[in-house]
Design a protein around this motif. Structure first.
Motif, short mmCIF file in Angstrom:
data_model
loop_
_atom_site.label_atom_id
_atom_site.label_comp_id
_atom_site.label_asym_id
_atom_site.label_seq_id
_atom_site.Cartn_x
_atom_site.Cartn_y
_atom_site.Cartn_z
N ILE A 12 0.84 -1.19 0.00
CA ILE A 12 0.00 0.00 0.00
C ILE A 12 0.88 1.25 0.00
O ILE A 12 1.80 1.38 0.82
CB ILE A 12 -0.94 0.00 1.22
N LEU A 13 0.60 2.17 -0.90
CA LEU A 13 1.29 3.46 -0.94
C LEU A 13 0.77 4.31 0.21
O LEU A 13 -0.44 4.57 0.30
CB LEU A 13 1.05 4.16 -2.28
N VAL A 14 1.67 4.75 1.09
CA VAL A 14 1.25 5.48 2.28
C VAL A 14 1.94 6.84 2.35
O VAL A 14 3.02 7.05 1.79
CB VAL A 14 1.55 4.69 3.58
N SER A 59 -2.95 5.32 3.91
CA SER A 59 -3.08 5.09 2.48
C SER A 59 -3.32 6.41 1.76
O SER A 59 -4.13 7.24 2.20
CB SER A 59 -4.24 4.13 2.21
N VAL A 60 -2.61 6.62 0.64
CA VAL A 60 -2.79 7.86 -0.11
C VAL A 60 -4.15 7.90 -0.80
O VAL A 60 -4.61 8.98 -1.21
CB VAL A 60 -1.67 8.06 -1.15
N SER A 61 -4.82 6.76 -0.95
CA SER A 61 -6.13 6.74 -1.62
C SER A 61 -7.28 6.56 -0.64
O SER A 61 -8.39 7.00 -0.92
CB SER A 61 -6.16 5.61 -2.66
N PRO A 94 -7.57 7.11 3.36
CA PRO A 94 -6.88 7.49 4.61
C PRO A 94 -7.36 6.77 5.86
O PRO A 94 -6.69 6.83 6.89
CB PRO A 94 -7.15 8.99 4.71
N SER A 95 -8.51 6.09 5.80
CA SER A 95 -8.96 5.35 6.98
C SER A 95 -8.14 4.07 7.18
O SER A 95 -8.27 3.39 8.20
CB SER A 95 -10.44 4.99 6.86
N ILE A 96 -7.29 3.74 6.20
CA ILE A 96 -6.45 2.54 6.27
C ILE A 96 -5.00 2.96 6.43
O ILE A 96 -4.47 3.74 5.64
CB ILE A 96 -6.61 1.68 5.00
N LEU A 97 -4.35 2.47 7.46
CA LEU A 97 -2.91 2.65 7.65
C LEU A 97 -2.22 1.34 7.30
O LEU A 97 -2.77 0.25 7.57
CB LEU A 97 -2.58 3.05 9.08
N ALA A 98 -1.05 1.40 6.70
CA ALA A 98 -0.30 0.20 6.35
C ALA A 98 1.05 0.23 7.02
O ALA A 98 1.68 1.29 7.14
CB ALA A 98 -0.14 0.06 4.84
#
Length: 428
Positions: free
Chosen positions: A269-271, A277-279, A281-285
């Protein structure tokens, strides 16, 4: 509340952590501070924590678990442990689908920490998935445990073992096999230079240790296909084998990619600078599943240390948002690195930028030093469980917001990725 595979389908969690490796377990334990009263769920396919950096030891003998039970470790923390496999992710509706054997269940979340890690990539070369062993946990037909049984049942014959790959995983696998079974013909086959992962001095030290053991090193060979008993290279050469071990690259699961989350070619995931996540934001990787766009101080490479610090930072990002604060961009300094090579190894300092510094330690002393740090990371998780927020690391303010914004701005100008920023959180 503590559960194992007993969570109502309609239940909503403040934070769902997907994966219980170094990164995911660190993040979950750190979030369990009572002052925030967060509803946290940790999802993992196995009930046992896997020390990925010790998997090469499984080639020789079963490795006793330092954390035998994730459920037992989490008992009393308020974290719900769900033992199940992540099937799919709905990043828009904020749902994750879990397989619990014959049953499937949807879990809702406000925020998710994606820590599904990575596995040996066997999909790019024909025959690798079917015919090659890899350093994988569990008791699958091509796992490290299956490789141990194959080598132990050789019946006194001299087997030809080929380890494909030239970096740390391949080095450790080749060294472990040759040290345990000196009579075997062990060959390392690398597309570049065997042992070339940290500069010429380290490369020379690693190759010296491997050569001392009797491992044959073959450089500059790209594998085109793994056939029955024979490896074919792009250059047209053939290498006969009895046992093939594939250690030539890692790839993250395709769950995030299939959900439409912005990822790189290896499904990471691009963060942004806060590991969001750059797409979406509710998801952190975190850990192996993340590909930071902003600078991170030291290079963001796959390791237990980077997994732990990224997991800790992601947890801090969530708790900081609860308090209405914004953290500095994610960054760190590295300490050092070590690789096990048979009963010896190679170790060196790398502070602060992950480049080899000062002297290089070799032999049994290097292996002991490496084993100490491997033990420490498992023990640090136990300390984080007792004292949430305990874990700290150097270099936490090495990257400024100006540097982070510049990097994110460059990404936004790439046509294939720029659309991902339509829902991006504002950056300070």
């Amino acid at each position: 509340m503590n559960t194992e595979s007993e969570t109502p389908a309609s239940h909503h969690y403040d934070v769902v952590v997907l994966g219980a490796g170094y990164a995911g377990l660190m993040a979950a334990l750190r979030l369990a501070r009572r002052r925030w009263q967060l509803r946290i769920a940790l999802v993992n396919a196995s009930g046992q924590f896997v020390e990925r950096v010790r998997l090469q030891e499984c080639i020789v003998a079963a490795v006793p678990a330092r954390i035998p039970s994730i459920a037992a470790l989490l008992r009393g923390t308020g974290i719900a442990f769900i033992r199940g496999e992540v099937i799919s992710l709905d990043a828009v509706r904020r749902l994750v689908r879990i397989s619990l054997g014959a049953e499937q269940r949807d879990i809702a979340f406000t925020e998710a920490i994606y820590a599904l890690g990575s596995g040996i990539d066997v999909d790019e070369v024909p025959g690798a998935a079917e015919r090659a062993y890899r350093l994988a946990p569990g008791d699958g037909p091509r796992s490290a445990a299956a490789l141990r049984l194959r080598l132990q049942s050789k019946g006194g014959g001299v087997l030809r073992v080929i380890v494909v790959g030239g970096a740390e995983t391949a080095v450790e696998a080749a060294g472990e096999i040759k040290a345990a079974w000196p009579e075997l013909e062990v060959t390392m086959l690398s597309r570049s230079h065997c042992g070339d992962f940290k500069g010429p001095r380290v490369t020379n030290a690693v190759r010296t240790e491997l050569t001392r053991l009797g491992v044959r090193l073959v450089d500059g060979e790209i594998v085109a296909e793994i056939g029955p008993g024979r490896i074919l290279t792009v250059g047209g050469r053939n290498y006969d084998y009895d046992v093939c071990v594939w250690a030539a690259g890692l790839r993250s699961p395709g769950v995030a990619r299939d959900a439409g989350v912005a990822t790189d070619p290896r499904s990471r995931i691009l963060v942004d600078a806060q590991l969001r996540s750059v797409s979406h934001p509710s998801i952190l990787a975190v850990g192996d599943a993340a590909r930071p766009i902003a600078p991170t101080g030291a290079p963001y490479r796959l390791s237990a240390f980077v997994a732990a610090v990224s997991g800790a930072h992601a947890a801090d990002v969530i708790t900081a948002s609860q308090a209405g604060r914004t953290l500095w961009p994610f960054s760190f300094s590295s300490f050092g690195q070590g690789v096990a090579i048979g009963r010896g190894g190679v170790g060196f300092f790398s502070y602060p930028d992950d480049e080899q510094r000062f002297f290089i330690l070799g032999g049994p002393a290097a292996r002991k030093a490496r084993n100490f740090f491997v033990w420490f990371f498992a023990y640090a998780l136990k300390l984080e469980r007792r004292f949430p927020g305990f874990f700290s690391w150097p270099g936490r303010r090495r990257v400024s917001w100006h540097q982070a914004n510049e990097a994110l701005g460059r990404l936004e100008r790439i046509p294939t990725i720029g659309a991902a920023f339509s829902s991006k959180q504002s950056i300070l």
